[in-house]
Design a protein around this motif. Structure first.
Motif, PDB file in Angstrom:
ATOM      1  N   SER A  30      73.258   8.660  45.004  1.00  0.00           N
ATOM      2  CA  SER A  30      74.185   9.729  44.618  1.00  0.00           C
ATOM      3  C   SER A  30      73.576  11.112  44.786  1.00  0.00           C
ATOM      4  O   SER A  30      74.271  12.069  45.100  1.00  0.00           O
ATOM      5  N   GLN A  31      72.280  11.220  44.512  1.00  0.00           N
ATOM      6  CA  GLN A  31      71.551  12.486  44.637  1.00  0.00           C
ATOM      7  C   GLN A  31      72.229  13.613  43.845  1.00  0.00           C
ATOM      8  O   GLN A  31      72.377  14.727  44.317  1.00  0.00           O
ATOM      9  N   GLY A  32      72.601  13.288  42.625  1.00  0.00           N
ATOM     10  CA  GLY A  32      73.310  14.249  41.783  1.00  0.00           C
ATOM     11  C   GLY A  32      72.373  15.165  41.033  1.00  0.00           C
ATOM     12  O   GLY A  32      72.307  15.143  39.808  1.00  0.00           O
ATOM     13  N   TRP A  33      71.668  15.973  41.770  1.00  0.00           N
ATOM     14  CA  TRP A  33      70.745  16.918  41.159  1.00  0.00           C
ATOM     15  C   TRP A  33      70.877  18.267  41.839  1.00  0.00           C
ATOM     16  O   TRP A  33      71.499  18.396  42.892  1.00  0.00           O
ATOM     17  N   ASN A  43      73.832  16.279  37.731  1.00  0.00           N
ATOM     18  CA  ASN A  43      75.276  16.441  37.932  1.00  0.00           C
ATOM     19  C   ASN A  43      75.943  15.083  37.744  1.00  0.00           C
ATOM     20  O   ASN A  43      76.017  14.270  38.666  1.00  0.00           O
ATOM     21  N   LYS A  44      76.404  14.842  36.543  1.00  0.00           N
ATOM     22  CA  LYS A  44      77.039  13.572  36.196  1.00  0.00           C
ATOM     23  C   LYS A  44      78.247  13.285  37.071  1.00  0.00           C
ATOM     24  O   LYS A  44      78.478  12.135  37.469  1.00  0.00           O
ATOM     25  N   SER A  45      79.032  14.290  37.402  1.00  0.00           N
ATOM     26  CA  SER A  45      80.256  14.095  38.187  1.00  0.00           C
ATOM     27  C   SER A  45      79.977  13.410  39.526  1.00  0.00           C
ATOM     28  O   SER A  45      80.775  12.592  39.988  1.00  0.00           O
ATOM     29  N   ARG A  88      80.738   8.760  42.846  1.00  0.00           N
ATOM     30  CA  ARG A  88      80.129   7.778  43.757  1.00  0.00           C
ATOM     31  C   ARG A  88      80.435   6.356  43.324  1.00  0.00           C
ATOM     32  O   ARG A  88      80.731   5.491  44.148  1.00  0.00           O
ATOM     33  N   TYR A  89      80.356   6.094  42.026  1.00  0.00           N
ATOM     34  CA  TYR A  89      80.564   4.729  41.543  1.00  0.00           C
ATOM     35  C   TYR A  89      82.035   4.363  41.393  1.00  0.00           C
ATOM     36  O   TYR A  89      82.359   3.229  41.060  1.00  0.00           O
ATOM     37  N   ALA A  90      82.935   5.278  41.676  1.00  0.00           N
ATOM     38  CA  ALA A  90      84.369   4.966  41.735  1.00  0.00           C
ATOM     39  C   ALA A  90      84.786   4.617  43.165  1.00  0.00           C
ATOM     40  O   ALA A  90      85.951   4.341  43.423  1.00  0.00           O
ATOM     41  N   GLN A  91      83.836   4.624  44.095  1.00  0.00           N
ATOM     42  CA  GLN A  91      84.136   4.281  45.491  1.00  0.00           C
ATOM     43  C   GLN A  91      84.157   2.760  45.674  1.00  0.00           C
ATOM     44  O   GLN A  91      83.475   2.030  44.948  1.00  0.00           O
ATOM     45  N   GLU A 109      79.171  21.921  35.885  1.00  0.00           N
ATOM     46  CA  GLU A 109      78.841  20.519  36.191  1.00  0.00           C
ATOM     47  C   GLU A 109      77.346  20.271  36.333  1.00  0.00           C
ATOM     48  O   GLU A 109      76.905  19.132  36.332  1.00  0.00           O
ATOM     49  N   LEU A 110      76.548  21.337  36.439  1.00  0.00           N
ATOM     50  CA  LEU A 110      75.097  21.178  36.510  1.00  0.00           C
ATOM     51  C   LEU A 110      74.495  21.365  35.118  1.00  0.00           C
ATOM     52  O   LEU A 110      74.649  22.418  34.508  1.00  0.00           O
TER      53      LEU A 110
END
Length: 197
Positions: free
Chosen positions: A43-46, A89-91, A96-99, A161-162
């Motif tokens: 996801s690389q949510g950073w 970034n939780k979003s 990603r996990y809703a894909q 979101e961050l």
């Protein structure tokens, strides 16, 4: 430097030579390595905010320092030539996990046993710390006081979101190395094999 040397030498450094700038290629390597951290579902949510000018660092210090007991917060007292603020970034993870390839159809935190967005950002912060050591630099990770996060967001235009996980100060150490081995818990104190009890 060998990896075991990096692990052995890594410690939190709190005093830096503020007259000695960090070469741009060193900053680039630190950031390049940070984004190599593992992330759930890739996801690389950073996100990373890099502060390199005295003006930005002073603004960060002012935004992150509580009014009461300011001297007890590292955010108020540090002096460093480089600060990298790490954000999760939780979003991004929920999207990603809703894909379809993840087998979920909705955005939900319910199936996460822990907040991987924060954990993954913590792993990126560790790579920042280790890369600093590998480059002959010192570094210190510290958190922002919760009540100062809104002021920090406003001072630097950080989107909602961050979420700031913590900041890493980096520089050439201006303090002698300390031997922390007598304070470190032994492996036997924290490791169990096969069964906890």
């Amino acid at each position: 430097m060998e990896f075991q040397d990096v692990v052995r030498k890594r410690r939190m450094v709190r005093k830096y030579d503020t007259e000695r700038p960090i070469p741009p290629d060193a900053v680039d390597r630190i950031l390049h390595n940070a984004v190599r951290a593992p992330s759930g579902g890739f996801s690389q949510g950073w996100g990373f905010l890099v502060l390199e000018t005295p003006e930005d660092i002073a603004r960060f210090r002012a935004a992150g320092t509580p009014e009461e007991d300011a001297k007890n917060w590292f955010s108020a007292t540090f002096e460093a030539p480089l600060v990298i603020v790490t954000h999760s970034n939780k979003s991004v993870y929920l999207d990603r996990y809703a894909q379809p390839d993840k087998g979920k159809t909705e955005r939900s935190e319910d199936w996460w046993p822990a907040p991987y967005w924060d954990i993954d950002t913590g792993m990126a912060a560790l790579l920042i710390l280790q890369t600093a050591v590998d480059l002959g630099l010192g570094a210190c990770f510290f958190g922002l006081p919760v009540e100062r996060i809104p002021a920090y967001r406003e001072a630097f235009g950080v989107p909602d979101e961050l979420h700031p996980i913590g900041a890493v100060t980096i520089g050439y150490p201006a303090e002698p190395p300390r031997n922390l081995s007598k304070h470190r818990k032994s492996t036997d104190e924290v490791v169990r094999r096969g069964r906890w009890s």
